[in-house]
Design an enzyme around this catalytic site. Structure first.
Site, short mmCIF file in Angstrom:
data_model
loop_
_atom_site.label_atom_id
_atom_site.label_comp_id
_atom_site.label_asym_id
_atom_site.label_seq_id
_atom_site.Cartn_x
_atom_site.Cartn_y
_atom_site.Cartn_z
N SER A 91 28.81 41.41 35.41
CA SER A 91 28.09 40.15 35.07
C SER A 91 27.02 40.63 33.84
CB SER A 91 27.37 39.81 36.21
OG SER A 91 26.27 39.01 35.94
N TYR A 148 21.83 41.61 43.19
CA TYR A 148 22.80 41.50 42.47
C TYR A 148 22.86 42.03 41.05
CZ TYR A 148 26.46 38.23 40.37
OH TYR A 148 27.46 37.92 39.70
P1 NAD Z 1 33.26 32.67 44.39
O1 NAD Z 1 32.23 32.81 45.50
O2 NAD Z 1 33.68 31.32 43.88
O3 NAD Z 1 34.35 33.58 44.91
C1 NAD Z 1 34.22 34.62 45.65
C2 NAD Z 1 35.67 34.94 46.40
O4 NAD Z 1 35.33 36.29 47.05
C3 NAD Z 1 35.56 33.84 47.43
O5 NAD Z 1 37.05 33.51 47.67
C4 NAD Z 1 35.40 34.62 48.75
O6 NAD Z 1 36.10 34.27 49.92
C5 NAD Z 1 35.75 35.97 48.41
N1 NAD Z 1 34.90 37.12 49.31
C6 NAD Z 1 33.85 37.07 49.61
N2 NAD Z 1 33.41 38.26 50.25
C7 NAD Z 1 34.82 38.72 50.56
C8 NAD Z 1 34.90 39.98 51.32
N3 NAD Z 1 34.04 40.70 51.79
N4 NAD Z 1 36.43 40.38 51.20
C9 NAD Z 1 37.30 39.56 50.51
N5 NAD Z 1 37.04 38.58 49.87
C10 NAD Z 1 35.51 38.14 49.82
O7 NAD Z 1 32.71 33.37 43.39
P2 NAD Z 1 33.08 33.32 41.65
O8 NAD Z 1 31.86 32.60 41.23
O9 NAD Z 1 34.28 32.91 41.22
O10 NAD Z 1 32.76 34.80 41.46
C11 NAD Z 1 33.72 35.86 41.31
C12 NAD Z 1 33.30 37.09 40.61
O11 NAD Z 1 32.52 36.76 39.35
C13 NAD Z 1 32.22 37.58 41.54
O12 NAD Z 1 32.46 39.17 41.22
C14 NAD Z 1 31.04 37.30 40.88
O13 NAD Z 1 29.86 38.17 41.07
C15 NAD Z 1 31.57 37.37 39.37
N6 NAD Z 1 30.44 36.61 38.46
C16 NAD Z 1 30.23 35.02 38.56
C17 NAD Z 1 29.73 34.61 37.52
C18 NAD Z 1 29.36 33.27 37.70
O14 NAD Z 1 28.61 32.28 36.89
N7 NAD Z 1 29.90 32.34 38.80
C19 NAD Z 1 28.86 35.10 36.48
C20 NAD Z 1 29.14 36.56 36.33
C21 NAD Z 1 30.15 37.18 37.45
#
Ligand code: NAD
Length: 283
Positions: free
Chosen positions: A166, A179
């Site tokens: 991130s 985070y």
């Molecule tokens: P999201 O919340 O839409 O998806 C996360 C998924 O992980 C969900 O389907 C959830 O059920 C699953 N999950 C949660 N805990 C779990 C566990 N213990 N075991 C297995 N699965 C589990 O999140 P997202 O926004 O799609 O983010 C995906 C990745 O991208 C993450 O690592 C997040 O930190 C990273 N990220 C997101 C952003 C953003 O702007 N959204 C920016 C940078 C990085």
């Protein structure tokens, strides 16, 4: 001469943790489009099955949902056995599960003189439980699946791991110390593991998404009442040279690039996909 392509990904087996999420499912769509077999390993089996069925129908690729908790080694081992049985040996792992939580978020950005008597809104009010949960999900939740899902790659002396970092990993954002620290640890671990596994044919890289509006950050970047950006959301857009939030599909190119043999000589890097955010000094 054959044009460069992602054909090497056809028929390979890819596991993506958290693949049922907003960003994960966009990555799954890209990988399915080149004929890779995919297991969406997610704690939410119902959504994983639904996303898998939709993408399988759309792409014609074999996509399955598998229940897995990235914090529980036994659950990951069970998931691996199921994936091996249904899809074959694993060639690619994407560690997509991760996220922040309101429980690990301070109410104020900075501690100011005028609110020094409300320490509970600052760093001093953070609950260890929330801090631990976020750190575990992002760091241990990358470490454990990597231990379990790369053993076929090790046997075959070939494979790829792609971690999801991130913008917080380079410079911490205010309010979300757990985070930010956890994602910084992902960059460090990506480099460490890339070196550790370089001689046995496993490459390890990461992408660092910029700002995308998703379930985990909607409460921080949008204003529920107006439906527009919150002041924090507006600040993000103002600090993104391209002047917008990313669309989940914007991650697809970097994902395919890093998991395919096209990037055969690349290991230990983190690619920002951020509309220029990390390049901008703010002035
Ligand atoms: P999201 O919340 O839409 O998806 C996360 C998924 O992980 C969900 O389907 C959830 O059920 C699953 N999950 C949660 N805990 C779990 C566990 N213990 N075991 C297995 N699965 C589990 O999140 P997202 O926004 O799609 O983010 C995906 C990745 O991208 C993450 O690592 C997040 O930190 C990273 N990220 C997101 C952003 C953003 O702007 N959204 C920016 C940078 C990085």
């Amino acid at each position: 001469m054959n044009p460069l392509s992602f054909n090497d990904l056809q028929g390979k087996v890819c596991v993506i943790t958290g693949g049922a999420g907003v960003l994960g499912s966009a990555m799954v769509k890209a990988i399915a489009s080149v004929g890779t077999k995919i297991a969406i390993a997610d704690i939410n089996k119902e959504v994983a099955d639904k996303v898998a069925a939709e993408i399988a129908a759309e792409s014609g690729a074999q996509v399955i949902g598998v229940e897995a908790n990235v914090l529980d080694k036994a659950s990951l081992e069970k998931a691996k056995a199921e994936i091996n049985e249904k899809l074959g040996e694993i060639d690619i792992l994407i560690n997509g599960a991760g996220g922040n939580s309101p429980q690990a978020t301070t109410k104020v950005e900075q501690l100011l003189e005028e609110n020094i008597d409300r320490l509970e809104d600052s760093f001093y009010g953070l609950e260890m439980e929330g801090f631990d949960k976020v750190f575990a999900l992002n760091f241990k939740g990358t470490l454990l699946p990597t231990m379990v899902f790369t053993t076929d790659m090790l046997k075959n002396r070939k494979g790829v791991v792609l971690n999801v970092s991130s913008m917080n990993s380079y410079k911490p954002l205010t309010k979300i110390p757990a985070y930010s620290a956890a994602k910084a640890s992902i960059n460090n671990f990506t480099e460490w593991l890339a070196v550790h596994l370089a001689k046995v044919g496993i490459r390890v890289n990461a992408i660092a998404p910029g700002f995308f509006i998703t379930n985990q950050n909607r409460f921080l970047v949008t204003d529920e009442k107006t439906g527009g950006y919150s002041p924090r959301g507006q600040k993000i857009v103002d600090n993104t040279p391209m002047g917008k939030f990313g669309e989940p599909e914007d991650l697809q190119g970097a994902t395919l690039f890093l998991i395919s043999d096209i990037s055969n000589f690349i290991t230990g890097i983190v690619i920002p996909v951020d509309g220029g955010y990390s390049a901008f000094g703010g002035v």
